[in-house]
Structures are given as structure tokens and as C-alpha cells.
Scaffold this active site. Structure first.
Site, short mmCIF file in Angstrom:
data_model
loop_
_atom_site.label_atom_id
_atom_site.label_comp_id
_atom_site.label_asym_id
_atom_site.label_seq_id
_atom_site.Cartn_x
_atom_site.Cartn_y
_atom_site.Cartn_z
N ASP A 81 0.58 -1.57 -0.19
CA ASP A 81 -0.55 -0.14 -0.07
C ASP A 81 0.74 1.16 0.29
O ASP A 81 0.32 1.95 -0.08
CB ASP A 81 -0.70 0.43 0.95
CG ASP A 81 -0.37 -0.10 2.78
OD1 ASP A 81 1.20 -0.72 2.16
OD2 ASP A 81 -1.10 0.47 3.60
N HIS A 82 1.80 1.24 -0.02
CA HIS A 82 3.20 2.57 0.30
C HIS A 82 3.93 2.10 -0.72
O HIS A 82 4.40 0.68 -1.34
CB HIS A 82 4.03 2.72 1.26
CG HIS A 82 2.82 2.77 2.51
ND1 HIS A 82 3.21 3.97 3.58
CD2 HIS A 82 2.03 2.87 2.65
CE1 HIS A 82 2.75 4.44 4.27
NE2 HIS A 82 1.69 3.77 4.13
N GLU A 83 4.90 3.05 -1.55
CA GLU A 83 5.57 3.04 -2.71
C GLU A 83 7.33 2.36 -1.92
O GLU A 83 7.05 2.55 -0.83
CB GLU A 83 6.03 3.49 -3.32
CG GLU A 83 4.55 4.55 -4.12
CD GLU A 83 4.11 3.54 -4.82
OE1 GLU A 83 4.73 2.19 -5.62
OE2 GLU A 83 3.09 3.19 -4.97
#
Lengths: 399, 399
Positions: free
Chosen positions: A236-238
């Protein structure tokens, strides 16, 4: 000896189960033979680190505060938040690598977890400072869930003097402004990111050298949405990758006046930041005390209702007249309700009591730290004014 | 500069409430103006330190394992066990003072808390090692609840190289063999102490110096039963006081062969001790897994009983014939019993799951530590054999 050495390891900041860790261990075993899994969570989640260099030592510190168990839909309390430390030896240099994950921010306007995150940032900087005195190189990678100018980041950077790779890197390739939490991500709540221009930077890699080693960040990059050839991203995060280079340090001895002024400024800034954090913790303390009071009041009401019910059942004439008895189904239902109120409010009262004590503990530490910093500031200022008066005496010997 | 300085502070190892701490703070304020209270417990108990020197920094680490909440009569789980660190600056020396309290031993023969205490000792040495790299002097005072030759003490001393005041002191005044837990104490369970000659030594003050400072223990004393003029003692343990003197250290450079042999022996011993601790943790892990399995099995039985009851109630002909219904009082009682079994076994299952993960975490760390120690040992042995072969070549150049 001149040496240039890239530090090669990977963080996987939060793994939700040990199975995922074992899967990653198998996949990465060829390139990153050393790994450690810090079991920090309530059910098996934790922090994983994979390294090309042998891991010599590990240490885990679990944060005192981490949200509320009844906020199960947020999941942070069950996920467990902690900071893990691994110790590497790279070409004779002692490299301390820290990996962490702080409580998420679900609403920037009404952030009820802010005092918890501030205490976590406080404990994180405390842990890094206390455990890295012997380190030649310090590296911290983490999903800190804070914007670059947030109180927690300022607290962490001012106290530990860690440098942010994003500000120090020679070359950057990735999302605009280094965003690691972007609207393009299918797991992201898009509405919350609109006011920030479509993304925020809340994942970081920090570093610092020592007298023995200089560190520089050659490059920093983030992933940009989906995995190549796939419709979904890694997380959900880079992802965030940095290339750090270690050099032997040029030892600079002696402290100039410029540096002394710098220290005074830094100390004053630090006093302000810790005072700001203390205020935030006090606000949290006030809320926790109010919640504990509410739990106690509700519990007492539940107890009163239970006693009233028992009294009505024991003396039927008080209830619905001499001929009618208390209906049995209602009696049991009401009894069960009273019991569940009593039980849950007792648990909540204990939980809020623990929160109050944890916040008080952090506030005590902060008060003590401010006192100590102010004393150091006073010593430096006194030292400087003594020096000035000596110089003056020296300059005008006949006065 | 030559300096001799006594370290003056007092530990109050476990205070049961903040009120007691505030009482002590008031009483000791005149002689020990600096103090800190580490809130470690579930309800307000904690570790207190009073000092003549300004406390510059503090840090608290709570042990991962500390008994079981359902053993309420033992109280350790609720008391909360932790290690607190305070930082003093005495004549320019950085003095790190640690204060701790480990889980009590209620039965030496059947000590179900042994794995927990071993993990606590492991975490204690880990905490001290990681946080005292920059210390000039390290002091640890604590109720360790372990006999001097117990595994936890050996683990702590071998890893941290801390010296026991009782073995190092120039003069000792107190109970026979330094006992701090004696039969004369009215709060003591006397029967348990008979096999040990009327007392045991389970409270300690450890210390070590550094390259910058030498430390010696001038005197050590324990109280001997009741407070003078009173029929009762200060606590359930005898108080322990040490007078430590700090000297500037003579820096010795270069490592002789004798020292190398010593290091090899020490490392081998350390490998054996950590392996012993790992075995103990594995035994604890086996017990915790068995308890978790028992909780799961009991829970499933409770669920089966509940379903059976519901089936009987739904289909009365299965129960007591077509004419008799399930008696209502029994129905509700049995239902409540099933629910309470299900509820308590679920909690226990979660709790034992957490215990299993904590023990696995400690075992992982120990495995990694043994690997790292063995590698160091190998490096030293290889280095020594290379040196020997070089010497041989040098001695017989024509061979």
C-alpha cells in the site's frame, strides 16, 4: 585504508504473518542470505530485515503506546509497533541498522492517535540514542506515518542528528516530492490524499556517520505504482531504496566558535521541540484521563442498574405491583447487559489507566530532558560570556 | 586530573504504588534531590531511583515475559518487571546506572517461571550491552531473584563482564554469605530457605569500569533484620549498600597472547552458557505450546458442549423423552458454563500464543548470538594458528 562500500540490505517494514516472512526468506535467500524477523505483533506480525552482510546481534524494543484494541478496524494495536535493531560489521565498521513502523494517521484533522505517535517518536529517538553510542554508522529505515515537517520527525532528527536520504541524495528517481503514499495505489484511501497534491512522503531512510566513517547517499528511488507487468503494486506504500556509500572519515579536532553558536542554536531548537512534544503528550494525558473517568462513571451506572434490578427482583412489590412478577426474559437480558457493561468498563478503566501511566512516564522523561538540555545551554552560554570577558581583559590590559 | 569520587544514590527496587514513591521522595529530598520513577506496572508499581547527582537522561525497557495474569496470588505479572536506566555525569565521567527486578522464584524444584526469568536475564544483558557502549562506568543494582551460580547470573556476567560487588569488595558487613533473603524476616516463607542454610543471596550490585575509569568496591553491607528500634524490617529482602570509588584508568594498549587465550576461553564459556539458556527457553517453548494446545482443546470441548445443549433444547425429543422439556435453570447454567469456558480458553489461547512468540523471539536471538560468537571464536583460532605457522617459518627459514 580507503574503502568504498555499499550497504546492501532490504527492509520489509511490516509483515502480517510469519508465513509471509518465510516466503520472502525463501525468495531472497540467494541474494540476501542473512535475515531476522522481529516478532512484535499480537498474532504473528512483525518487522523483517534481509541482509547481504552477516547479522551479529539483534535487539527489539516494543513501543509502550500503540492505539486501542477496540479500534480493531484500524488494526494497529494488534499489528504491534516496535523498533528492531540489527548489528552489521562492514569492512571493520560497526553499522547499526534500525527498522521501525509507527502508528498510522487515519485523519489529519482529528488525529486521536497523535499523542501515541509522538510518544513512539520519542521512544524511537531514545532507543537510537541510547543504543548507538558505539556505532560507526547508523541507518534507520521506517514507515513513520508522519509528514517531513511533523513534530515526530523534527524530534527524531534534532535529537539523533540523523540525515534524511531524500534531502541528502545526489540523485533521486521516483514519485514527485518523494511521495511513498500515493492516490494511484489501489489500496489507498484516495480522498485523504487530495489536499496534499496526490501523495505524501511518510516512509524514510535516515543515516549518519561518526568520527570513524562518513556516509553519503548516492541515490534514492521509489517505485512508481504497479509492479512491471502486473496490475497491482508491491504494497500500500511505494517501496524506497537508497544507495549509501561509506568512506573513512576525516577526523576534525577542536571546536570553533561557529560550531559553539551552532550547538547553542541546536540546543535551543531542541528545547522548543521537546516542549512542543510535551504539550502534545499533556493533551493526550488529558484525553486519556477523561476517557478513564467516563469508563468509571459508566461502570458505576452499570453496577447501580444491576443492584436496582436485583432489588426489584427480590422485592416484587416495588416493581410492577403486588400481583405482577418481574418478567424472566427481561430480567436475564437486563442482567446480562449490566454484567457486560461492568466487565467492559472495568477492562477499559484498566486500559486507560495504563495509557495514563505511559503518557505520564513519557512526560516525566521529557521534563527531565528539557531540564538537562537547559542546563547544558546555560553552561555553554556561561562559558561563552566568560571567554568574552577574558578576551576583553586581554584586549584592554591597561583599563 | 586525579579524582576519587563515591557514587551516591539509592535504589528502591520495587515500589508498589506511586504514593510510596512520593512519600520516599519527600523523605529523601534533603539528601537525594534527584530522583526518577519508572512506571513499569499494571496498576502503578514501578522502579524508583534517588540520586545525589543530577539525572541527565532515562530509559525504560519492559521485559517481554513476566509470569501469568491468572497467577494473581504471585502478583509478578501485575507488578510489571522492567529495567530502568539513568545517566549521571560525575566529574566528567558518564555513569550509566541500571536498576531492575526479575520474576520471583516460588519453588526451586518445580520452577515454572524459569524460562521467563532466563529470557528476562537475556533481555537485561542485551539492554545493558546495547545501551552502555558509550559509558565510562556501568552500575547495575537489582533484585534478580537468582542464586549467584544460576544460569541467568552467569549469562549476565559473562556477556556484560560486570563484576559482583560481593566478590570484589574490600570490606563486607552484613548477613552471613551476603544473604539478602533470610528466615529472620517476618515476610519470608521460612520453609523454602531451610535447604540453603537459612538464607539466599538474590539481590546484587554489579559494576564495571572502562578505558577511561577504573571502579573499585570499597565496602558492601546488608541490613540485618529489623530496623533499629522497630520490630519490623525495611522490606521482605535485606537492603544492600555499596561504596564504589572511581579512579582515572591506566590505559593499557596492545593485546598479549595471554589475553587472547583468555578471550578464547571466555568466548567458549559464553557459547556454552548461551546454549544452556537456549535449551531452557526451548523447554519453556515446549510447555507454552502444550498449554496453548490444551487451551484450544478445552475451548473446542466447550463449543461442542454448547452446540449439543442448543441441539437438545431445539429438539426436545432427543433430551428426556417427548414429554419432558430441558429444565430451564440447568439450560441457563450449562449455557453460562459453556460460554465462560469458551471465553477463558480463547483468552488463554491468545496469551499462550504471545508467550510462544516471545520465547521463539528470544530463541532466535540466542541462535544468532551463538552463531556470531562461534564465528568470532573461529577467527581468533585461525588467527592464532596462522601466527604460529608464521613463527615456525621464521624459526626454520631453510626448511
Amino acid at each position: 585504508m580507503d574503502f568504498v562500500q555499499c550497504v546492501l540490505f532490504r527492509f520489509f517494514l511490516q509483515v502480517w504473518s510469519e508465513k509471509d516472512f518465510l516466503f520472502l526468506k525463501k525468495k531472497l535467500g540467494g541474494t540476501h542470505p542473512y535475515c531476522h524477523y522481529f516478532k512484535s505483533g499480537f498474532f504473528g506480525s512483525g518487522l523483517a530485515v534481509f541482509s547481504k552482510h552477516r547479522i551479529h546481534d539483534t535487539f527489539l524494543y516494543k513501543y509502550t503506546l500503540n492505539g486501542y484494541p477496540y479500534m480493531a478496524h484500524h488494526g494497529d494495536w494488534f499489528g504491534g509497533k516496535a523498533v528492531g535493531k540489527i548489528l552489521l560489521n562492514i569492512d571493520g565498521l560497526e553499522v547499526h541498522v534500525f527498522v521501525t513502523h509507527l502508528h498510522a494517521e487515519y485523519s489529519r484533522e482529528q488525529d486521536s492517535y497523535l499523542p501515541h505517535r509522538v510518544v513512539q517518536a520519542w521512544e524511537l529517538q531514545n532507543f537510537i540514542r541510547h543504543t548507538s553510542a558505539g556505532a560507526d554508522v547508523v541507518i534507520l529505515g521506517g514507515d513513520l506515518n508522519m509528514h517531513p515537517t511533523d513534530l515526530g520527525i523534527r524530534l527524531l532528527q534534532s535529537y539523533t542528528e540523523l540525515k534524511d536520504c531524500f534531502n541528502e541524495t545526489a540523485s533521486f528517481d521516483g514519485c514527485e516530492q518523494g511521495f511513498t503514499h500515493i492516490t494511484d495505489n489501489p489500496f489507498t484511501h484516495k480522498q485523504g490524499l487530495v489536499p496534499f497534491g496526490g501523495g505524501i512522503r511518510i516512509d524514510y531512510i535516515f543515516f549518519k556517520g561518526s568520527e570513524k566513517a562518513q556516509v553519503s547517499c548516492e541515490s534514492l528511488s521509489t517505485s512508481k505504482g504497479p509492479i512491471p507487468g502486473q496490475p497491482f503494486p508491491y504494497s500500500d506504500h511505494e517501496t524506497l531504496s537508497a544507495e549509501l556509500v561509506l568512506y573513512p572519515a576525516k577526523v576534525e579536532k577542536g571546536e570553533s566558535k561557529q560550531e559553539k553558536v551552532c550547538t547553542t542554536e541546536k540546543l535551543s531548537e531542541l528545547v522548543n521541540i521537546v516542549t512542543e512534544a510535551r504539550t502534545e503528550v499533556k493533551v493526550g494525558l488529558h484525553c486519556a484521563e477523561r476517557m478513564r473517568y467516563t469508563a468509571a462513571r459508566t461502570g458505576i451506572m452499570g453496577l447501580a442498574l444491576l443492584l436496582l434490578e436485583l432489588a426489584i427482583a427480590a422485592v416484587p412489590c416495588l416493581a410492577l405491583g403486588t400481583e405482577q412478577n418481574f418478567p424472566k426474559a427481561s430480567f436475564y437480558l437486563l442482567g446480562a447487559l449490566c454484567f457486560s457493561i461492568l466487565f467492559s468498563t472495568t477492562l477499559l478503566y484498566i486500559f486507560y489507566g495504563m495509557e495514563v501511566r505511559a503518557l505520564q512516564g513519557a512526560e516525566d522523561q521529557m521534563r527531565l530532558a528539557v531540564g538537562s538540555l537547559q542546563e547544558r545551554l546555560k553552561e555553554i552560554t556561561n562559558g561563552a560570556s566568560e571567554e568574552r570577558s577574558q578576551e576583553k581583559d586581554h584586549g584592554d590590559p591597561h583599563d
